[in-house]
Design an enzyme around this catalytic site. Structure first.
Site, short mmCIF file in Angstrom:
data_model
loop_
_atom_site.label_atom_id
_atom_site.label_comp_id
_atom_site.label_asym_id
_atom_site.label_seq_id
_atom_site.Cartn_x
_atom_site.Cartn_y
_atom_site.Cartn_z
N ASP A 58 -18.03 38.38 59.98
CA ASP A 58 -17.07 37.41 59.42
C ASP A 58 -17.85 36.25 58.76
OD1 ASP A 58 -14.55 36.60 58.69
OD2 ASP A 58 -13.84 36.16 60.71
N GLU A 113 -7.72 26.88 54.89
CA GLU A 113 -6.53 26.80 55.73
C GLU A 113 -6.04 25.38 55.98
OE1 GLU A 113 -8.91 29.19 56.88
OE2 GLU A 113 -7.81 30.81 57.88
ZN ZN Z 1 -9.90 38.00 59.37
#
Ligand code: ZN
Length: 441
Positions: free
Chosen positions: A332, A119
Site C-alpha cells: 500500500d 480523504e
Molecule cells: Zn485500499
C-alpha cells in the site's frame, strides 16, 4: 526494435553468449522464448556486462543452496553449482557473494505510485512515490492503482507515473478504475483499457464494505469483474478484479455471492487489506478454500487493535495449513492510511511505505521462520496470479531482479533487470527528480 534486443525480442547479450559457448543447450536452451508475454516489461536497452555472482545462497523461493548465477541482458542466463568456463572475450565481471542469501525481488501488487490520499482535503493528496522508495526496499515489480481519489487522479495520470517508473528501470504495471463505480478509465471501459493499453493488467482497487465505496451492487460487481476476466482472456494478462476491503461488517458477502451466482472463476476476485480486521481475515480463509487468492497489507498495527500485522496473519495462515500459493503481501506504498471517527472524519493519517514488505519479511525471519516458507507470499504468488512471466522467481531465463539480504534480513543489494540499484546498503540509482532538490526523499 530497440538497441538491446533482436527482432525476436531476445537480448543481444544472450545471443552473444550463446554463440561464444557454442549454444550448449543445457546452458541457454530455456532462454529462447518465441515471443515476449504481453505483460512483460521491456528488456533494458543498455545491456550491462555479463555478471557472474558466485556463492549465493539462493532461495528461488525454494532453498537451492549455494549457487553461481550468471546474469546478462537483464536475465539470468545460467545458474548452477559449477563455475562455468567463460571465454575472456565475453568480459564477464565476477563477484563472490560469500554465502549471502539471494531472493527474487519483491513483487508489490498494491501501491499508489501517483500517491494516494485526499480523504481530508486537497492538501492531503500524497505526492508521487519516487523510484528509490521501491528499489532500495527490494521491490523490483510494482502494480500501481488509484484509491479513494479517482476524480482528481486519473487513469492517464496513473499510466504516466507507471511508465515513468518503467523508464527508470522498475517493472511497473497498473490497474484501471479505482474505488468507485462507474470506474474511471482511459478508453471508456475496463475491458478496453486492459485490451488496448500495455501496462494495464486488471481493475482495482474497487472498494467494497467501506463507507468510501460507491456501495456497489452484486450486478455492478459482476459486470466489472467479467470485463476484467474477458480482457484477461483476450490478452494473456492477469484480468483480475483487485478489491479494496473496508472495515464494514458485510465483509466478503458480495464476493461470496458473486462466486455463487456467476460462472466467473474464483481467481478473478482478489481482496486486499484482508488483515485489517480479525473477523475479515477468518472470512478470507474460507474464501481461499473456494479458490480465491487473498492479499495482506504490510501496514503498522498497534497493540490492542482489531487487526493482524501482515506477519501475524501470514503466520496464522500457514499454521492453519492453508494453500501456500494463495496468499500475498503488498505494501500500500504511497497510500494514505487514515483513521476515521464515527462520523467518517479523518482523525489521524499515515502514509504507506514500500519498505514495509522488506521489514515484514525481516520480522518473520527474526521470529525464526524458514525463508523458503514465507517468501512466496512476497514474490512468486503475486507474479503467478498476475501472470507476470519471468517475475518472482530465480531461475534460468527469469528476469534478473535479485535481492541480496544482509545479516539483518533486509535488502542490502538490489538488482533490477541486471542493473544494481543498491549496493552494500547504499542506493546508487535514483529517479529523475530525486537528487535535484525538487523532491525530498
Ligand atoms: Zn485500499
Amino acid at each position: 526494435m530497440d538497441a538491446g534486443t533482436s527482432h525476436e525480442g531476445i537480448p543481444l547479450t544472450t545471443i552473444r553468449v550463446w554463440r561464444e559457448l557454442g549454444g550448449r543447450g543445457t546452458v541457454l536452451g530455456p532462454l529462447f522464448r518465441a515471443s515476449a508475454h504481453p505483460a512483460d516489461p521491456p528488456l533494458p536497452t543498455q545491456s550491462p556486462v555479463l555478471q557472474l555472482l558466485l556463492n549465493a545462497e539462493v532461495f528461488a523461493p525454494e532453498a537451492l543452496g549455494l549457487q553461481n548465477v550468471l546474469v546478462g541482458g537483464g536475465e539470468i542466463v545460467w545458474m548452477g553449482t559449477d563455475v562455468p568456463d567463460m571465454p575472456n572475450s565475453l568480459g564477464v565481471t565476477v563477484e563472490d557473494l560469500q554465502g549471502a542469501r539471494m531472493i527474487p525481488g519483491f513483487v508489490d501488487g498494491h501501491a499508489h505510485v501517483t500517491g494516494g490520499g485526499g480523504e481530508a482535503g486537497p492538501e492531503t493528496r500524497v505526492p508521487c512515490v519516487p523510484l528509490s522508495k521501491f528499489t532500495s526496499a527490494g521491490v523490483t515489480t510494482v502494480v500501481g492503482l488509484l484509491g479513494t481519489d479517482d476524480v482528481t487522479r486519473t487513469t492517464g495520470d496513473l499510466l504516466a507515473a507507471t511508465r515513468g517508473l518503467v523508464a527508470e528501470g522498475l517493472s511497473a504495471f497498473c490497474y484501471t478504475g479505482g474505488y468507485h463505480l462507474p470506474p474511471t478509465t482511459l478508453t471508456g471501459s475496463v475491458r478496453g483499457d486492459i485490451v488496448h493499453i500495455d501496462r494495464i493488467i486488471g481493475v482495482g482497487e474497487l472498494a467494497i464494505s467501506d463507507h468510501r465505496s460507491s456501495q456497489p451492487t452484486l450486478d455492478e460487481l459482476l459486470r466489472v469483474a467479467s470485463d476484467a476476466h474477458v480482457a484477461g482472456l483476450m490478452t494473456g494478462k492477469a484480468g483480475i478484479c483487485h478489491l479494496h476491503m473496508g472495515d464494514g461488517e458485510r465483509g466478503l458477502d458480495l464476493v461470496r455471492r458473486a462466486l455463487e451466482t456467476s460462472e466467473l472463476p474464483a481467481r478473478v476476485f482478489q481482496p486486499t487489506h484482508m488483515n485489517r480486521r480479525k473477523a475479515l481475515f477468518e472470512e478470507g480463509l474460507e474464501l481461499v478454500q473456494r479458490g480465491c487468492s487473498i492479499d495482506l497489507t504490510a501496514f503498522p498495527v498497534e497493540d490492542g487493535e482489531d487487526a493482524y500485522s501482515a506477519e501475524d496473519a501470514l503466520e496464522r495462515y500457514l499454521e492453519a495449513g492453508m494453500p501456500s500459493d494463495q496468499i500475498s503481501v503488498s505494501s500500500d506504498g504511497g497510500g494514505c492510511l487514515p483513521t476515521f471517527d464515527g462520523d467518517g472524519r479523518v482523525v489521524k493519517m499515515d502514509v504507506g511505505e514500500p519498505a514495509t514488505m522488506a521489514t515484514s519479511l525481516a520480522e518473520l525471519l527474526r521470529r525464526g521462520h524458514d525463508l523458503d516458507r514465507v517468501l512466496p507470499a512476497y514474490t512468486t504468488n503475486t507474479a503467478n496470479l498476475l501472470r507476470l512471466k519471468g517475475k518472482g522467481r530465480i531461475c534460468m531465463g527469469g528476469h534478473a531482479d535479485l535481492v541480496v539480504l544482509g545479516p539483518d534480513g533486509l535488502p542490502q543489494d538490489v538488482m533490477l533487470a541486471g542493473v544494481w540499484h543498491k549496493r552494500g546498503g547504499k542506493t546508487v540509482v535514483f529517479g529523475t527528480f530525486e537528487q535535484s532538490g525538487v523532491m525530498n526523499v
